[in-house]
Design a protein around this motif. Structure first.
Motif, PDB file in Angstrom:
ATOM      1  N   ASN A 283      -2.103   0.410  -8.979  1.00 19.73           N
ATOM      2  CA  ASN A 283      -2.388   1.533  -8.091  1.00 19.73           C
ATOM      3  C   ASN A 283      -1.322   2.602  -8.293  1.00 19.73           C
ATOM      4  OD1 ASN A 283      -0.246   1.524  -5.895  1.00 19.73           O
ATOM      5  ND2 ASN A 283      -0.917  -0.607  -5.859  1.00 19.73           N
ATOM      6  N   LEU A 284      -1.711   3.871  -8.003  1.00 20.78           N
ATOM      7  CA  LEU A 284      -0.809   4.982  -8.291  1.00 20.78           C
ATOM      8  C   LEU A 284      -0.085   5.466  -7.038  1.00 20.78           C
ATOM      9  CD1 LEU A 284      -2.977   6.951 -10.866  1.00 20.78           C
ATOM     10  CD2 LEU A 284      -1.095   5.403 -11.302  1.00 20.78           C
ATOM     11  N   ALA A 285       0.171   4.562  -6.098  1.00 22.89           N
ATOM     12  CA  ALA A 285       0.932   4.940  -4.904  1.00 22.89           C
ATOM     13  C   ALA A 285       2.404   5.104  -5.268  1.00 22.89           C
ATOM     14  CB  ALA A 285       0.777   3.873  -3.825  1.00 22.89           C
ATOM     15  N   CYS A 286       3.139   5.810  -4.408  1.00 26.08           N
ATOM     16  CA  CYS A 286       4.582   5.930  -4.617  1.00 26.08           C
ATOM     17  C   CYS A 286       5.202   4.537  -4.605  1.00 26.08           C
ATOM     18  CB  CYS A 286       5.225   6.737  -3.495  1.00 26.08           C
ATOM     19  SG  CYS A 286       4.511   8.342  -3.216  1.00 26.08           S
ATOM     20  N   ALA A 287       6.355   4.402  -5.241  1.00 26.25           N
ATOM     21  CA  ALA A 287       7.080   3.138  -5.159  1.00 26.25           C
ATOM     22  C   ALA A 287       7.405   2.865  -3.699  1.00 26.25           C
ATOM     23  CB  ALA A 287       8.349   3.222  -5.995  1.00 26.25           C
TER      24      ALA A 287
ATOM     25  N   CYS B 121       5.338   2.018  -1.286  1.00 29.52           N
ATOM     26  CA  CYS B 121       4.361   2.536  -0.321  1.00 29.52           C
ATOM     27  C   CYS B 121       3.997   1.431   0.665  1.00 29.52           C
ATOM     28  CB  CYS B 121       3.104   3.027  -1.015  1.00 29.52           C
ATOM     29  SG  CYS B 121       1.876   3.633   0.140  1.00 29.52           S
TER      30      CYS B 121
END
Lengths: 93, 300
Positions: free
Chosen positions: B18-22, B24
């Protein structure tokens, strides 16, 4: 809508707007990492707290090995580890 | 009842990448919720960070991104359709949304769905701003916080709405006489999972409010997000409790001496301008003390 235009529309929809399950596996988010977590297995008590707090499921449930392909290096595991068995090391290069 | 991390199922319902912030915490909460609810879940995602980062086929369960304002309306339709087909008992219905989609834009749809006694679980991940669109203030932004629409300058010093007017979502939901509602925090995942499990056994609507710090929007070091969430509970800024058929019960241990609010504010960049101002800290301490006392007094 003409057949040609319709086919172009379907191609576009397939390429950018819809995804099959699991396409995200191609996103190797490990490239974002500035620091990598390293597990000291001698100190590890297998309490699974790091596994529980990992937002990216990058810690293996059975072996407590870290999946560096997807680990974003956030450092939550190292911060939450009760016995300090995980240390953050600067990525080389 | 889940008590130890070892008793949590190791089945994952999210694909990696997934492309969430580290760090998240919203993704973390969604992961925990799906662990409890299992594969037979339909997740409706009101617009927010989670809807964006769950694209590209991350969830292994059916997951739909809908608008800010109609997530509870969509789940009502699915609920009615499943009831008509006689398949309602096999499926868990879940709505996940942020505080913007819950407290501000989607409040009317949520209120309507609860009033119609639809059967669903609503989880609100409260990061106290519209983080997906760039960190604008929301109805749950605390007093003094710096956001992109309440900047720190000569005229304004962060959010200046009176602290009493901040939307108390739990109180709003409780006023609907909802069968089950719980206030949770991402720092206590086992408690959170237990609340979700309890919510899934309820027939009728249930609401779970999850306090989840945002490392990007709050300007916290990513490794300290969970610590900040824990400090929110330990200082009394967030109280963990549940409301079951009108009965209110604390789900955390109350220590005699709470930590000063400064410890919660100090790691967060959004409160940095307040740290040199003892008067403002004292004011915030009084606000937290009042809120904490009021919540404790409301317990049955």
């Amino acid at each position: 809508m003409g057949m040609e235009k319709y086919e172009a529309y379907v191609r576009r929809a397939k390429s950018s707007l819809t995804y099959d399950p699991g396409w995200s596996r191609d996103n190797h988010t490990g490239g974002w990492r500035a620091e990598r977590p390293v597990v000291d297995h001698d100190r590890c008590t297998n309490c699974l707290i790091c596994w529980l707090y990992c937002p990216d499921e990058s810690i293996d449930h059975d072996t407590i090995e870290i999946n560096y392909t997807y680990c974003k290096g956030c450092g939550l595991c190292a911060a939450e580890c009760p016995v300090d068995a995980i240390s953050m090391e600067r990525e080389a290069g | 009842m889940v008590m130890k991390p070892k008793q949590v199922t190791c089945t994952e319902h999210l694909n990696p990448g997934n492309l969430a912030c580290a760090a998240c915490t919203e993704v973390l909460g969604f992961r925990h919720a799906l662990k409890v609810l299992g594969p037979n879940t339909i997740a409706i995602n009101g617009t927010g960070c989670l809807a964006v980062v769950m694209q590209m086929g991350v969830p292994k369960v059916p997951h739909f991104h809908v608008l800010f304002e109609n997530a509870p309306a969509v789940i009502s339709g699915i609920d009615d359709a499943l009831k008509a087909m006689g398949k309602r008992d096999e499926v868990n219905l879940l709505v996940v949304a942020g505080d913007g989609g819950t407290a501000d834009i989607g409040l009317s749809a949520l209120s309507g769905a609860i009033e119609r006694n639809q059967d669903f679980i609503y989880i609100c991940f409260d990061n106290e701003s519209y983080m997906n669109t760039g960190g604008q203030r929301s109805g749950t932004t605390p007093f003094g916080a710096r956001t992109s629409t309440t900047p720190v300058g000569r005229a304004v010093q962060g959010e200046d709405r009176l602290p009493e007017l901040r939307k108390d979502l739990m109180a709003i939901i409780a006023a609907h006489n909802i069968p089950y509602a719980a206030s949770t925090s991402i720092a206590y995942p086992l408690d959170f999972m237990e609340r979700v499990r309890k919510a899934s056994t309820v027939r009728g609507p249930s609401y779970i409010h999850c306090h989840s710090p945002c490392p990007t929007g709050w300007s916290i070091e990513s490794s300290r997000t969970v610590e900040v969430a824990r400090l929110a509970v330990e200082t009394g800024a967030v109280v963990l409790y549940e409301i079951e058929n009108g009965e209110r019960r604390l789900t955390q241990k109350i220590k005699k001496k709470r930590k000063p609010i400064r410890e919660y504010l100090a790691p967060q960049g959004r409160f940095r301008h307040l740290l040199d101002d003892p008067e403002a800290i004292e004011h915030l301490q009084q606000v937290v003390d009042r809120g904490f006392a009021a919540t404790l007094a409301s317990m049955s």
